[in-house]
Design an enzyme around this catalytic site. Structure first.
Site, PDB file in Angstrom:
ATOM      1  N   HIS A  79       0.835  -1.204   0.000  1.00  0.00           N
ATOM      2  CA  HIS A  79       0.000   0.000   0.000  1.00  0.00           C
ATOM      3  C   HIS A  79       0.870   1.254   0.000  1.00  0.00           C
ATOM      4  O   HIS A  79       1.579   1.525   0.964  1.00  0.00           O
ATOM      5  CB  HIS A  79      -0.897  -0.031   1.245  1.00  0.00           C
ATOM      6  CG  HIS A  79      -1.852   1.107   1.349  1.00  0.00           C
ATOM      7  ND1 HIS A  79      -1.812   2.012   2.378  1.00  0.00           N
ATOM      8  CD2 HIS A  79      -2.895   1.461   0.568  1.00  0.00           C
ATOM      9  CE1 HIS A  79      -2.786   2.885   2.240  1.00  0.00           C
ATOM     10  NE2 HIS A  79      -3.467   2.579   1.149  1.00  0.00           N
TER      11      HIS A  79
ATOM     12  N   HIS B 130      -1.078  10.631  -2.610  1.00  0.00           N
ATOM     13  CA  HIS B 130      -2.375  10.238  -2.078  1.00  0.00           C
ATOM     14  C   HIS B 130      -3.288  11.433  -1.812  1.00  0.00           C
ATOM     15  O   HIS B 130      -4.428  11.475  -2.272  1.00  0.00           O
ATOM     16  CB  HIS B 130      -2.216   9.432  -0.789  1.00  0.00           C
ATOM     17  CG  HIS B 130      -3.523   9.070  -0.155  1.00  0.00           C
ATOM     18  ND1 HIS B 130      -4.163   9.875   0.778  1.00  0.00           N
ATOM     19  CD2 HIS B 130      -4.334   7.993  -0.334  1.00  0.00           C
ATOM     20  CE1 HIS B 130      -5.292   9.302   1.143  1.00  0.00           C
ATOM     21  NE2 HIS B 130      -5.426   8.169   0.488  1.00  0.00           N
TER      22      HIS B 130
END
Length: 245
Positions: free
Chosen positions: A7, A55
């Site tokens: 991730h 992100h």
């Protein structure tokens, strides 16, 4: 055994006791080194239309800069340090999606690209991402995901040969039916949504893969594996592998 996806790269390591700045080339290289099966990352567009890996919609949390990604050119973002919050790390530049695709192309790793277009609806983000994936001949190892489900429908129209996964964090009624209806090949639910349920079997019966996020605790990872998920998305791929061994 489920596949292990790093991730935002291998940004945590319970084994080596070392953290790395997320969504950086160092974290992606570490994911390859520890034997992850795939990498998950997030993409947005700069003011001059470059696809960068970040992100948040802003750069404030992960760099020494301020403001929205979309308000900066790539040259401006490239001057920032995306390892600024890590005193023990070398400075890190924001990666282009092309950088990561070039890194992964010679390997066997898969890539999960999350399009961050739920808050800011980046014009042409889908087309630009598809072009980049195809240019690096990574279409058969890539899955495109988003919380913006209209974006996934659009991707099905422009790139039906690239797999798509629907991201969701709230309970959906009969999500296997919904996912099939919008034409994706996978679901990417929050791990909490699967606990104590038989949903994974229903997804598989509908022909859908299940990649669950974001699990770092060994007990959570083992529980997800026992449910039969196809992949675990984790910040700590080495720890996840150890938990399943």
């Amino acid at each position: 055994m489920p596949a292990i996806f790093a991730h935002r790269g291998a940004n945590k390591s319970s084994c080596a006791n070392k953290n790395l700045p997320e969504n950086t080339m160092a974290a992606f290289a570490a994911a390859i080194e520890v034997g992850a099966d795939g990498i998950e990352l997030d993409v947005q567009l700069t003011r001059d239309g470059r696809i960068v890996v970040c992100h948040d919609e802003t750069v404030d949390r992960v760099s020494d800069g301020h403001g929205l990604v979309i308000d900066h050119t790539f040259e401006e973002l490239a001057r920032l340090n995306f390892a600024a919050t890590f005193s023990d790390q070398e400075p890190a530049r924001i990666p282009l999606l092309d950088d990561v695709l070039a890194l992964l192309a010679p390997t066997e790793l898969s890539l999960n690209i999350e399009l961050k277009n739920s808050v800011i609806r980046y014009d042409q983000l889908e087309e630009r991402v598809v072009d980049a994936v195809n240019a690096h001949q990574m279409a058969d190892r890539t899955v495109l995901s988003s919380f913006n489900h209209r974006s996934l429908v659009h991707l099905a129209q422009i790139a039906p040969g690239i797999r798509r996964g629907v991201l969701y964090s709230n309970d959906l009624a009969d999500p296997w039916d919904y996912a099939s209806r919008i034409g994706v090949q996978a679901v990417h639910p929050s791990g909490l949504l699967l606990r104590g349920r038989d949903d994974v079997g229903r997804f598989h019966a509908a022909g859908l893969s299940v990649r669950v996020w974001t699990l770092d605790e060994p007990d959570q990872i083992r529980e997800a594996a026992a449910l039969g998920v196809d992949a675990v998305i984790t910040n700590d791929p080495a720890g996840a592998r150890a938990a399943l061994s």
